[in-house]
Scaffold this active site. Structure first.
Site, PDB file in Angstrom:
ATOM      1  N   TYR A 291      23.077  40.683 -16.042  1.00 15.80           N
ATOM      2  CA  TYR A 291      22.763  41.507 -17.375  1.00 15.80           C
ATOM      3  C   TYR A 291      22.667  40.827 -18.148  1.00 15.80           C
ATOM      4  CZ  TYR A 291      23.416  46.044 -19.405  1.00 15.80           C
ATOM      5  OH  TYR A 291      23.088  46.870 -20.062  1.00 15.80           O
TER       6      TYR A 291
ATOM      7  N   HIS B   7      18.165  53.506 -14.017  1.00  7.17           N
ATOM      8  CA  HIS B   7      17.171  52.484 -12.789  1.00  7.17           C
ATOM      9  C   HIS B   7      17.392  52.705 -11.066  1.00  7.17           C
ATOM     10  CE1 HIS B   7      17.991  49.172 -16.595  1.00  7.17           C
ATOM     11  NE2 HIS B   7      18.518  49.809 -16.608  1.00  7.17           N
TER      12      HIS B   7
ATOM     13  N   ASP C   4      19.108  43.017 -14.202  1.00  4.53           N
ATOM     14  CA  ASP C   4      18.540  43.619 -14.991  1.00  4.53           C
ATOM     15  C   ASP C   4      18.131  42.925 -16.401  1.00  4.53           C
ATOM     16  OD1 ASP C   4      17.662  45.599 -17.881  1.00  4.53           O
ATOM     17  OD2 ASP C   4      19.564  46.642 -17.896  1.00  4.53           O
TER      18      ASP C   4
END
Length: 289
Positions: A123, A278, A166
């Site tokens: 992340y 997402h 991500d």
DNA sequence: ATGCCAACGGAACGTTGA
């Protein structure tokens, strides 16, 4: 074999949806970001009942990453060598606290095949805005990650590595619904600086003068079917208008990229009540688990 | 149709995300 990455935006709020994704895509491994809880708060039981193992990292209600696997889960490591922390600053740039290494990276060996795969759930920090300390933090995080992985691959070029998550970077102008809006008004995700550190994963290192070492990686999801974007903001009807961003990706080492077969974006997962902002991105490999 | 922001902590509303 199928591995997916998904910024789930709270595992406790969406455990049922995660179980649905595992079943719908017949996933062997699911890499989660923004689990938003400590490991002891992670609802592992329903996943274990479905035949999966869980490894989770989380300091508090922010960030949080996890790996869910039904093909083994070994050598779990939280963070990576050189991972930068974030320290609050005053207006003059003086540190107001010690840097905190946040829960943004977890790695494990999955697979019972000949060599297994080192999967990372990542992340990458949101840079917030160009002059925010978080922007420098984001760039440094990506540089240090590239160096750490480069070092591992230089030591063992045959290693099968997947870096997925991500990335909070839109590498191409077409990865956002309005490039002029992002350049002129948002000012994030599309800058030259972000794209340079993202694209460095696709280039080999020289191993000289402080540069990282090791071979180039391959981004696997560019040709995915299902959608052009992986994120749609909750606000302002972004999803019904298809005003999205593509910021979730998977980089593979050469030996793993050789096994890559296809990628999919699960756009349907954005629909209905209680969706994450997402959607899952699925990567298929021509390999037995 | 896919629908106008959501989750967290903590118990009102500030923080964070993208």
């Amino acid at each position: 074999m199928r591995i997916a990455t998904w910024n789930i935006n709270s595992i406790r709020a969406r455990a049922e949806r995660a179980l649905g994704v595992l079943d719908r895509w017949d996933l062997d491994v699911l890499l989660l970001q923004e689990t938003k809880c400590k490991p002891e708060q992670f609802p592992a039981e329903p996943f274990e009942a479905a035949g999966y193992q869980v490894a989770a990292a989380g300091l508090n209600q922010w960030n949080g990453v996890a790996i869910i696997s039904r093909i083994g889960l070994d050598n779990v490591e939280i963070g990576f060598p050189g991972q930068p922390g974030f320290a609050k600053e005053d207006g003059a740039g003086a540190l107001l606290s010690e840097p905190v290494v946040e829960a943004r990276a977890i790695r494990a060996r999955v697979g019972t095949g000949s060599r297994g795969i080192d999967v990372w759930s990542l992340y990458i920090p949101n840079g917030r805005s160009y002059n925010d300390p978080h922007f420098r933090y984001k760039l440094e995080f990506l540089r240090r990650l590239r160096a750490a992985v480069g070092e591992q691959l230089a030591a063992d070029p045959a290693r099968r590595i997947l870096l997925a998550g991500d990335w909070n970077v839109a590498p191409e102008d077409t990865d956002v619904w309005d490039i002029d809006f992002f350049r002129n008004d948002v000012g994030m995700y599309v800058t030259d600086e972000e794209r340079a550190v993202f694209n460095a994963f696709g280039k080999p290192g020289t191993g000289t003068e402080g540069d990282f070492a090791g071979p180039a990686l391959t981004e696997l999801t560019r040709g995915a079917d299902g959608a052009d974007y992986t994120f749609w903001d909750y606000q302002r009807l972004r999803f019904p208008k298809n005003h999205g961003m593509r910021i979730d990706f998977g980089w593979a080492s050469p030996e793993l990229a050789d096994l890559f077969a296809a990628a999919h974006i699960d756009r349907d997962e954005r629909k209905g009540k209680g969706a994450s902002d997402h959607v899952p991105v699925i990567m298929e490999f021509d390999a037995e688990a």
